[in-house]
Design a protein around this motif. Structure first.
Motif, short mmCIF file in Angstrom:
data_model
loop_
_atom_site.label_atom_id
_atom_site.label_comp_id
_atom_site.label_asym_id
_atom_site.label_seq_id
_atom_site.Cartn_x
_atom_site.Cartn_y
_atom_site.Cartn_z
N ILE A 6 9.01 27.83 -10.21
CA ILE A 6 8.12 28.51 -9.26
C ILE A 6 6.94 27.63 -8.89
N ALA A 7 6.37 26.95 -9.87
CA ALA A 7 5.19 26.12 -9.62
C ALA A 7 5.48 25.01 -8.62
N HIS A 8 6.71 24.53 -8.58
CA HIS A 8 7.03 23.42 -7.69
C HIS A 8 7.09 23.82 -6.22
N PHE A 9 7.02 25.11 -5.90
CA PHE A 9 6.84 25.50 -4.52
C PHE A 9 5.52 24.96 -3.98
N SER A 10 4.57 24.71 -4.89
CA SER A 10 3.29 24.14 -4.49
C SER A 10 3.07 22.73 -5.02
N LEU A 11 3.66 22.41 -6.17
CA LEU A 11 3.45 21.09 -6.75
C LEU A 11 4.16 19.98 -5.97
N ILE A 49 -1.88 23.20 -9.72
CA ILE A 49 -1.81 23.48 -8.28
C ILE A 49 -3.21 23.41 -7.70
N LYS A 50 -3.38 22.68 -6.61
CA LYS A 50 -4.71 22.39 -6.09
C LYS A 50 -5.32 23.55 -5.32
N SER A 51 -4.52 24.31 -4.63
CA SER A 51 -5.02 25.39 -3.78
C SER A 51 -4.98 26.72 -4.50
N ASP A 52 -6.08 27.47 -4.46
CA ASP A 52 -6.12 28.79 -5.08
C ASP A 52 -5.11 29.73 -4.44
N ASP A 55 -2.29 28.91 -3.01
CA ASP A 55 -0.94 28.53 -3.46
C ASP A 55 -0.70 28.98 -4.89
N THR A 56 -1.73 28.87 -5.73
CA THR A 56 -1.60 29.34 -7.11
C THR A 56 -1.32 30.84 -7.14
N ASP A 57 -2.07 31.58 -6.33
CA ASP A 57 -1.87 33.04 -6.26
C ASP A 57 -0.44 33.35 -5.81
N ARG A 58 0.05 32.62 -4.81
CA ARG A 58 1.40 32.85 -4.31
C ARG A 58 2.43 32.64 -5.41
N CYS A 59 2.26 31.59 -6.19
CA CYS A 59 3.21 31.32 -7.28
C CYS A 59 3.12 32.38 -8.37
N LYS A 60 1.92 32.82 -8.69
CA LYS A 60 1.77 33.84 -9.73
C LYS A 60 2.37 35.17 -9.28
N ILE A 61 2.21 35.51 -8.02
CA ILE A 61 2.83 36.74 -7.51
C ILE A 61 4.35 36.64 -7.59
N MET A 62 4.88 35.46 -7.26
CA MET A 62 6.31 35.23 -7.35
C MET A 62 6.79 35.38 -8.80
#
Length: 400
Positions: free
Chosen positions: A270-275, A358-361, A363-370
């Motif tokens: 999931i994290a790699h959607f932003s990483l 993850i650099k963007s808050d 993007d982090t929120d999006r991954c955590k929701i996922m």
């Protein structure tokens, strides 16, 4: 016998020299302090000939989390004895304990200097073809050979007593199975995921399923677990992986260790959607991760099934229908515990570098929701899933 005292670098050097024959009488020893947290301190002791060892000492008055669950230094004994037992069952993939001193709460370990932490490697999108098969071998052999299939009744009960670990089990009980499902002060819920967290806290059917998993964790001493088998507890290089850090070890449900590993892999997925910004590179690495999830369960189940068929010491448990039922129930448990790992890492007290990098808050929120959505789906559907490929399909459906 020496009374407990917090090691200095000199103490660590003397401890390593006294309890190992690797250095030799004329060795010139050097000490490097690797970590100094409120939980443990770790030193590397090396000589001028390229030989090195690790000294790990549990620190007193340690706490975990914001309100400091009090912990005794006895956790070092648990860690040492669990690792020794697991090493006796799977030496190829377990770090070797060379010496343990109960009074000093200190452990002398082989140095894994040519290995790297799996979590950091996965964050960097590095692939290891041997990861799934080796983790599966470690899990199958350590869990099977400490289960009712391999032990007599009296020996199994003695094992449960020997590895009682109430203090660290309490941490797991709270941070995995309770706090993420209520509006607890230790949870980390930024504004961007507040709505989803509140919906999760109000989801009574989900909480009923989590309650079942918590009861299993509390009352099913099926085997001797590592107890905290995530990607930070695995060291890896291009040929091999080694398991470390077993201070949360206890006798519990087999699916918990397996689910913890699968959860770590899916969190990284999931994290790699932003990483990983480049779409083709991201998709390629995420497919590798899903392949590792699938292969890990398949290799584990195949090996565990072979051990049940050929090594079972309990006559009633040799029944093939029962063994099939057991493995299917184990799969269901594993998927449920995987879901719990996803949810607690998304909103609970124990954050992970996969998301913190993850650099963007947003993007982090999006991954955590996922992660929350996938965790909920795995928990709720675990009894209807019969094959790991269905889990892969569910992951792709929810995250696609």
């Amino acid at each position: 016998m020496a009374e407990y005292h917090t090691f200095t670098a000199e103490d660590a050097k003397l401890f390593a020299d006294e309890h190992s024959g690797l250095f030799g009488k004329r060795s010139k020893l050097q000490v490097e302090k690797l970590t100094d947290k409120n939980f443990n301190q770790v030193f590397r002791v090396s000589n001028d000939k390229g030989t090195s060892l690790i000294v790990k000492q549990a620190l007193p008055n340690a706490g975990y989390g914001n309100d400091n669950w009090p912990l005794t230094v006895d956790r070092a004994r648990i860690e040492a004895t669990v690792l020794k037992k697991h090493y006796s069952l799977c030496p190829e993939f377990t770090v070797e304990v060379l010496h343990h001193d109960t009074e000093l709460a200190a452990i002398l370990l082989e140095d894994l200097a040519d290995y790297r932490i799996l979590r950091s490697e996965l964050i960097a999108a590095k692939q290891f073809p041997h990861l799934a098969s080796q983790l599966a071998q470690y899990l199958a052999h350590t869990l099977y050979h400490t289960s009712d299939f391999a032990l007599t009744g009296p020996n199994k009960k003695q094992q449960v007593v020997k590895y009682l670990n109430p203090e660290l089990c309490l941490i797991s009980e709270d941070v995995i199975f309770t706090e993420p499902y209520v509006n607890h002060e230790r949870n980390h819920v930024p504004p961007g995921i507040q709505q989803q967290a509140q919906a999760l806290w109000a989801d009574q059917p989900l909480k009923a399923e989590v309650a079942q998993l918590k009861v299993k964790f509390l009352s099913s001493p099926q085997a001797l677990l590592h107890g905290d088998l995530n990607s930070s507890s695995v060291f890896i290089n291009d040929e091999k992986c080694k398991i470390i850090d077993a201070e949360f070890g206890f006798c519990g449900p087999i699916g918990f260790d397996v689910g913890s590993v699968l959860g770590s892999l899916l969190l990284n997925y999931i994290a790699h959607f932003s990483l990983t910004e480049q779409a083709e590179s991201r998709q390629q690495f995420q497919q590798y991760l899903l392949q590792q999830v699938t292969e890990l369960w398949q290799h584990f189940a195949e090996t565990f099934n072979q051990l049940m068929a050929n090594k079972c010491k309990q006559p009633m448990l040799t029944n093939t229908d029962y063994q099939h039922y057991f493995l299917q129930q184990l799969f269901s448990d594993t998927i449920g515990f995987t879901g719990c790992e996803l949810i607690r890492r998304a909103i609970g007290v124990a954050r992970i570098a996969d998301f913190e990098q993850i650099k963007s808050d947003s993007d982090t929120d999006r991954c955590k929701i996922m992660a929350m959505k996938l965790g909920q789906a795995l928990i709720m559907q675990r009894n209807n899933l019969s094959d790991i490929t269905q889990v892969q399909q569910l992951v792709e459906q929810i995250t696609g």
